[in-house]
Scaffold this motif. Sequence first.
Motif, PDB file in Angstrom:
ATOM      1  N   GLY A 183       0.857  -1.128  -0.073  1.00 47.40           N
ATOM      2  CA  GLY A 183       0.057   0.010   0.121  1.00 47.40           C
ATOM      3  C   GLY A 183       0.838   1.404  -0.077  1.00 47.40           C
ATOM      4  O   GLY A 183       1.925   1.283   0.524  1.00 47.40           O
ATOM      5  N   ASP A 187      -2.678   5.459   1.654  1.00 45.27           N
ATOM      6  CA  ASP A 187      -3.776   4.434   1.734  1.00 45.27           C
ATOM      7  C   ASP A 187      -4.059   4.093   3.179  1.00 45.27           C
ATOM      8  O   ASP A 187      -3.356   3.783   4.188  1.00 45.27           O
ATOM      9  CB  ASP A 187      -3.231   3.021   1.120  1.00 45.27           C
ATOM     10  CG  ASP A 187      -3.234   3.247  -0.478  1.00 45.27           C
ATOM     11  OD1 ASP A 187      -3.598   4.297  -0.774  1.00 45.27           O
ATOM     12  OD2 ASP A 187      -2.508   2.601  -0.959  1.00 45.27           O
ATOM     13  N   SER A 188      -5.322   4.085   3.431  1.00 43.55           N
ATOM     14  CA  SER A 188      -5.819   3.790   4.767  1.00 43.55           C
ATOM     15  C   SER A 188      -5.370   2.255   5.138  1.00 43.55           C
ATOM     16  O   SER A 188      -5.538   1.950   6.183  1.00 43.55           O
ATOM     17  CB  SER A 188      -7.248   4.150   4.851  1.00 43.55           C
ATOM     18  OG  SER A 188      -8.182   3.064   3.901  1.00 43.55           O
ATOM     19  N   ASP A 189      -5.348   1.251   4.088  1.00 49.77           N
ATOM     20  CA  ASP A 189      -5.079   0.157   4.493  1.00 49.77           C
ATOM     21  C   ASP A 189      -3.531  -0.149   4.220  1.00 49.77           C
ATOM     22  O   ASP A 189      -3.310  -1.509   3.933  1.00 49.77           O
ATOM     23  CB  ASP A 189      -5.761  -1.022   3.548  1.00 49.77           C
ATOM     24  CG  ASP A 189      -5.732  -0.696   2.065  1.00 49.77           C
ATOM     25  OD1 ASP A 189      -5.118   0.227   1.733  1.00 49.77           O
ATOM     26  OD2 ASP A 189      -6.280  -1.560   1.471  1.00 49.77           O
ATOM     27  N   ASN A 190      -2.850   0.730   4.249  1.00 47.76           N
ATOM     28  CA  ASN A 190      -1.376   0.614   4.183  1.00 47.76           C
ATOM     29  C   ASN A 190      -0.987  -0.662   5.346  1.00 47.76           C
ATOM     30  O   ASN A 190      -1.222  -0.316   6.523  1.00 47.76           O
ATOM     31  CB  ASN A 190      -0.534   1.869   4.503  1.00 47.76           C
ATOM     32  CG  ASN A 190       0.865   1.535   4.476  1.00 47.76           C
ATOM     33  OD1 ASN A 190       1.467   1.108   5.519  1.00 47.76           O
ATOM     34  ND2 ASN A 190       1.777   2.264   3.361  1.00 47.76           N
ATOM     35  N   VAL A 194      -1.294  -0.065   9.343  1.00 47.01           N
ATOM     36  CA  VAL A 194      -2.200  -0.997  10.065  1.00 47.01           C
ATOM     37  C   VAL A 194      -1.631  -1.731  11.156  1.00 47.01           C
ATOM     38  O   VAL A 194      -2.291  -1.924  12.294  1.00 47.01           O
ATOM     39  CB  VAL A 194      -2.978  -1.668   9.181  1.00 47.01           C
ATOM     40  CG1 VAL A 194      -4.008  -2.799   9.825  1.00 47.01           C
ATOM     41  CG2 VAL A 194      -3.842  -0.919   8.022  1.00 47.01           C
ATOM     42  N   SER A 212     -11.800  -1.004  13.940  1.00 40.41           N
ATOM     43  CA  SER A 212     -11.564  -0.263  12.496  1.00 40.41           C
ATOM     44  C   SER A 212     -10.449  -0.581  11.772  1.00 40.41           C
ATOM     45  O   SER A 212     -10.473  -0.867  10.630  1.00 40.41           O
ATOM     46  CB  SER A 212     -11.493   1.285  12.951  1.00 40.41           C
ATOM     47  OG  SER A 212     -11.309   1.977  11.683  1.00 40.41           O
ATOM     48  N   LEU A 213      -9.264  -0.933  12.309  1.00 43.24           N
ATOM     49  CA  LEU A 213      -8.129  -1.153  11.849  1.00 43.24           C
ATOM     50  C   LEU A 213      -8.161  -2.605  11.260  1.00 43.24           C
ATOM     51  O   LEU A 213      -7.419  -3.277  10.009  1.00 43.24           O
ATOM     52  CB  LEU A 213      -6.844  -1.091  12.848  1.00 43.24           C
ATOM     53  CG  LEU A 213      -6.471   0.337  13.014  1.00 43.24           C
ATOM     54  CD1 LEU A 213      -5.267   0.460  13.948  1.00 43.24           C
ATOM     55  CD2 LEU A 213      -6.026   1.184  11.768  1.00 43.24           C
ATOM     56  N   ASN A 215     -10.792  -3.988   9.881  1.00 44.49           N
ATOM     57  CA  ASN A 215     -11.426  -3.743   8.600  1.00 44.49           C
ATOM     58  C   ASN A 215     -10.430  -3.388   7.406  1.00 44.49           C
ATOM     59  O   ASN A 215     -10.419  -4.176   6.404  1.00 44.49           O
ATOM     60  CB  ASN A 215     -12.505  -2.767   8.522  1.00 44.49           C
ATOM     61  CG  ASN A 215     -13.895  -3.331   9.536  1.00 44.49           C
ATOM     62  OD1 ASN A 215     -13.979  -4.566   9.572  1.00 44.49           O
ATOM     63  ND2 ASN A 215     -14.346  -2.310   9.962  1.00 44.49           N
ATOM     64  N   GLN A 216      -9.277  -2.614   7.772  1.00 42.85           N
ATOM     65  CA  GLN A 216      -8.386  -2.359   6.860  1.00 42.85           C
ATOM     66  C   GLN A 216      -7.645  -3.376   6.644  1.00 42.85           C
ATOM     67  O   GLN A 216      -6.899  -3.314   5.432  1.00 42.85           O
ATOM     68  CB  GLN A 216      -7.710  -0.853   7.451  1.00 42.85           C
ATOM     69  CG  GLN A 216      -8.564   0.275   7.701  1.00 42.85           C
ATOM     70  CD  GLN A 216      -9.343   0.712   6.433  1.00 42.85           C
ATOM     71  OE1 GLN A 216      -8.624   0.552   5.388  1.00 42.85           O
ATOM     72  NE2 GLN A 216     -10.488   1.253   6.796  1.00 42.85           N
ATOM     73  N   SER A 219      -8.796  -5.570   4.212  1.00 40.42           N
ATOM     74  CA  SER A 219      -8.948  -4.981   2.770  1.00 40.42           C
ATOM     75  C   SER A 219      -7.435  -5.201   2.052  1.00 40.42           C
ATOM     76  O   SER A 219      -7.493  -5.516   0.879  1.00 40.42           O
ATOM     77  CB  SER A 219      -9.095  -3.477   2.753  1.00 40.42           C
ATOM     78  OG  SER A 219      -8.830  -2.916   1.486  1.00 40.42           O
ATOM     79  N   ARG A 220      -6.564  -5.131   2.946  1.00 39.29           N
ATOM     80  CA  ARG A 220      -5.090  -5.263   2.479  1.00 39.29           C
ATOM     81  C   ARG A 220      -4.953  -6.819   2.144  1.00 39.29           C
ATOM     82  O   ARG A 220      -4.212  -7.119   1.343  1.00 39.29           O
ATOM     83  CB  ARG A 220      -4.124  -4.918   3.659  1.00 39.29           C
ATOM     84  CG  ARG A 220      -2.665  -5.084   3.184  1.00 39.29           C
ATOM     85  CD  ARG A 220      -2.244  -4.527   1.953  1.00 39.29           C
ATOM     86  NE  ARG A 220      -2.688  -3.171   1.493  1.00 39.29           N
ATOM     87  CZ  ARG A 220      -2.236  -2.535   0.355  1.00 39.29           C
ATOM     88  NH1 ARG A 220      -1.905  -3.293  -0.531  1.00 39.29           N
ATOM     89  NH2 ARG A 220      -2.905  -1.250   0.189  1.00 39.29           N
TER      90      ARG A 220
END
Length: 298
Positions: A183, A187-190, A194, A212-213, A215-216, A219-220
Amino acid sequence: MSIRVTQGMMHSQMLRNVNNNLTRMESNQNILSTGKKINKPSDDPVGITYALRYRSELSINEQYQKNVDAAVSQVEHTDKVIGQVGDLVQRANELVTKGLNGTNPQTALNAIAEELGQIYEQAVTLGNDQLNGKYIFNGQKTDIKPYTAAGAPGETTDNEKIISQFAAGVTIPLNVTGSEVFGQATDSDNLFSVLKGLQTAFSAGDQTTATSLYNQLSSRISKVLEVRSEVGARANRLDLIDNRIKDLDLNLNSLDATTEDADIADTITKLKSDESVYQASLSVSAKIIQPSLMDYLR
């Protein structure tokens, strides 16, 4: 009107015939010793043009084969490293799932945070992986280390592709950038951000941030799998190209052999025949040269 044939004329014609026989025998001896029926352009002016063309195509094909071999090595290595990244992310996912069940004491959360820290360190190590002294995740800047342990969450790699050619008009990008796998910094899902965030959240017992993290992180995981699938598709295409190049090499070698290579059995037969003719011409010549002026005066 009859033409007078002199001794000198007989000798000259005899020498020409002997030399012709010797030249023909020498030509077949040369073919037999080299294994080639074309040893100089004058042997076959048309054939030599085809032979040179085949040699040129074989040389080009050889370079394409070297490109494929190097590409296969790089793609297979990249696939293994991304697989290791995937294993790390899956382990992180298991730890986070365990940490979010709400029944863990802080000591257990601290243990999870500690392991997440180790996973972060290993992720940075994989991000700095090298093949033949070149960093595989830093685009075209293969001589520059892409990540540092302290600054990885805010670092972005070079995004340029390394392109290799495998035939006329056939090119494939070989590398995968760190931004695709881990990422970009924004990026929020770096992955690095994370993992660091999850480590901090579990150390503080902050379940909301950890959720919250989580979920990220999911995604990653999906993006890492997508990148690995892309690398696998490249590997499959390289296999197809490799097979095509090898088939073409066999075809070109066969055509070149048909054009240049001698028929050894046929050449030996011709050489034996030429040797017999040459020996016979020498025998006849000896009888022609033998008479002298004294023989006539007798």
